[in-house]
Design a protein around this motif. Structure first.
Motif, PDB file in Angstrom:
ATOM      1  N   SER A   1      -6.546   1.854  -3.496  1.00 52.51           N
ATOM      2  CA  SER A   1      -7.356   0.463  -3.084  1.00 52.51           C
ATOM      3  C   SER A   1      -8.394   0.920  -2.140  1.00 52.51           C
ATOM      4  O   SER A   1      -8.253   1.930  -1.482  1.00 52.51           O
ATOM      5  CB  SER A   1      -6.255  -0.247  -2.516  1.00 52.51           C
ATOM      6  N   SER A   2      -9.257   0.102  -1.705  1.00 49.22           N
ATOM      7  CA  SER A   2     -10.335   0.073  -0.717  1.00 49.22           C
ATOM      8  C   SER A   2      -9.581  -0.042   0.737  1.00 49.22           C
ATOM      9  O   SER A   2     -10.103   0.928   1.510  1.00 49.22           O
ATOM     10  CB  SER A   2     -11.263  -0.966  -0.742  1.00 49.22           C
ATOM     11  N   SER A   3      -8.243  -0.586   0.598  1.00 46.91           N
ATOM     12  CA  SER A   3      -7.776  -0.542   2.103  1.00 46.91           C
ATOM     13  C   SER A   3      -7.131   0.622   2.430  1.00 46.91           C
ATOM     14  O   SER A   3      -7.125   1.387   3.579  1.00 46.91           O
ATOM     15  CB  SER A   3      -6.603  -1.585   1.981  1.00 46.91           C
ATOM     16  N   SER A   4      -6.310   1.435   1.454  1.00 46.51           N
ATOM     17  CA  SER A   4      -5.932   2.652   1.519  1.00 46.51           C
ATOM     18  C   SER A   4      -7.081   3.882   1.837  1.00 46.51           C
ATOM     19  O   SER A   4      -6.943   4.713   2.875  1.00 46.51           O
ATOM     20  CB  SER A   4      -5.029   3.233   0.192  1.00 46.51           C
TER      21      SER A   4
ATOM     22  N   ARG B   1       2.157   1.670  -3.622  1.00 47.94           N
ATOM     23  CA  ARG B   1       1.141   2.097  -4.283  1.00 47.94           C
ATOM     24  C   ARG B   1       0.833   3.451  -4.279  1.00 47.94           C
ATOM     25  O   ARG B   1       0.653   4.460  -5.203  1.00 47.94           O
ATOM     26  CB  ARG B   1      -0.123   1.062  -4.093  1.00 47.94           C
TER      27      ARG B   1
ATOM     28  N   LEU C   1       0.942  -1.227   0.105  1.00 47.71           N
ATOM     29  CA  LEU C   1       0.100   0.058   0.085  1.00 47.71           C
ATOM     30  C   LEU C   1       0.820   1.153  -0.140  1.00 47.71           C
ATOM     31  O   LEU C   1       0.562   2.241  -0.582  1.00 47.71           O
ATOM     32  CB  LEU C   1      -1.022  -0.091   1.165  1.00 47.71           C
TER      33      LEU C   1
END
Length: 440
Positions: free
Chosen positions: A329-332, A92, A89
């Motif tokens: 990303s959805s996580s970030s 990215r 992440l």
């Protein structure tokens, strides 16, 4: 289930009654301020808290931007021992940052190429104040256009239309020249009757309004940069934790929902890295977008084009938010959404005591500071600065009005990033346009 009035079941009615009771209990906690025994003290304390929302409290990192992500994600990855997921992440976020620089940089370079190369190859001159005094023309001051003719309301055109009309007149005259028609005086007649009109602005104050609206949007980004700088400067220069967890049995079962992400201190080398890859490039982009956008608006003659241009030029500086929304990303996004700011000075009892001991002077001074619209002042100062730069670099004062300087055509259509940074391109030695003498 048995239905009651309005088709609602008994279970539904009991649920609504329960919600209504809860609402009434919540409402019962509040009383009329005017009837409160400590009304004066509450008002004074509220005043201090409202002022501190502006002058102190917490500083946050942009949560919906690649700039905020590239600062926060490596620090959170550091606190989580650079596990593979957080490392991915973090990398990215750096990738998104450089994609953002590529897109934003390319956009402003292309705008620079249009203004410094293509416009000049088409024969365009700087707009300056051409047509500003249209309502006083043709007999007022500064009523001569770039073609040497006097302005009138019915013969004012945009540059493209004026350029085509001028070309048609020149073509007609060239066709007549050297023929029998020229000997019969038709050439002079064509030059007299075929009027291309003049190029100039439709409304000077609309241009100023558009520039002001555009500059307000850029000042917003300026304060975002200032917020990032404050976070980097005021946070402790040491490896503090950005991740906190709840001390409960549920943490092992659902750790993500029991984690808290909070802006905190970072090592010195990370602060230096963030200054070089975030702050300095962001300042460079902001300044150049401000200048190129301002120059674009100052070179726009039409009213509708000015209004639309003022709203669209700011799009370049919102690309970082678009890239984050599209590529992150959805996580970030979850981590950045949950990220809390850095609290450096909270309102406490000492602030209330200080205000009371000063007889309310602290509150009055804070109110005066709130009265001053700092962003409005910065907007006006930036607009004045860019106005001075535009007129100083591109216009000459002549006959009580600003007219374009001599224009020189570029010798090449090649336009590099270095040409953009230096603001210069190789040009011909002979000018293709200069301000003609006043028309008789």
């Amino acid at each position: 289930p048995k239905l009651g009035a309005c088709g609602l079941s008994g279970t539904t009615w009991s649920g609504l009654a329960s919600l209504s009771a809860m609402s009434q209990d919540e409402e019962a906690k509040y009383n009329d301020l005017c009837l409160h025994d400590d009304k004066v003290k509450i008002i004074k304390h509220t005043e201090i808290q409202l002022q501190d929302l502006e002058f102190k409290g917490e500083h946050t990192i942009e949560q919906d931007s690649v700039y905020g992500a590239v600062i926060a994600m490596p620090q959170i990855a550091r606190c989580m021992d650079w596990n593979p997921t957080m490392t991915a992440l973090a990398y990215r976020s750096v990738l998104m940052l450089f994609v953002n620089y590529l897109l934003q940089g390319s956009a402003i370079v292309f705008i620079g190429e249009e203004s410094q190369v293509m416009d000049r190859l088409s024969g365009k001159m700087h707009l300056c104040d051409f047509g500003r005094n249209l309502e006083h023309c043709p007999f007022g001051e500064a009523c001569t256009g770039p073609g040497g003719e006097k302005y009138s309301a019915s013969t004012l055109y945009s540059f493209d239309i004026w350029n085509v009309r001028k070309w048609m007149k020149e073509s007609l005259v060239n066709v007549i020249e050297g023929t029998e028609l020229a000997k019969n005086g038709k050439k002079e007649k064509a030059e007299e009757l075929f009027a291309p009109g003049e190029y100039g602005m439709e409304n000077y104050w609309c241009r100023m309004l558009a520039c002001f609206i555009f500059m307000m949007a850029e000042v917003r980004d300026l304060f975002k940069i200032a917020e990032l700088i404050i976070v980097l400067v005021k946070t402790p220069t040491k490896a503090e934790s950005w991740v906190y967890t709840a001390d409960s049995e549920e943490t092992l079962m659902t750790p993500l929902s029991n984690l808290k992400f909070k802006t905190a201190g970072m090592p010195l080398h990370w602060k230096i890295i963030n200054f070089f890859i975030v702050i300095f490039p962001k300042c460079f982009l902001l300044y150049n977008v401000c200048w190129m956008g301002f120059f674009f608006l100052m070179s726009t003659a039409g009213i509708v084009d000015l209004v639309l241009g003022a709203m669209t030029m700011d799009f370049i500086l919102t690309l970082d938010e678009l890239i984050f929304a599209a590529l992150a990303s959805s996580s970030s996004k979850h981590i950045m959404k949950e990220l809390e700011g850095f609290v450096y000075d909270e309102t406490d009892q000492h602030d209330y005591i200080e205000n009371e001991l000063s007889g309310g002077k602290k509150g009055r001074l804070g109110a005066i500071k709130l009265l001053v619209p700092m962003r409005l002042i910065v907007t006006c100062l930036m607009m004045i600065g860019f106005l001075v730069r535009y007129y100083w670099n591109h216009c000459d004062w002549k006959d009580n009005g600003w007219v374009s300087k001599r224009m020189y055509a570029p010798t090449t259509t090649h336009y590099s990033f270095w040409n953009f940074v230096t603001g210069s391109v190789p040009t011909e030695e002979t000018s293709y346009w200069s301000m003609p003498d006043d028309a008789s």
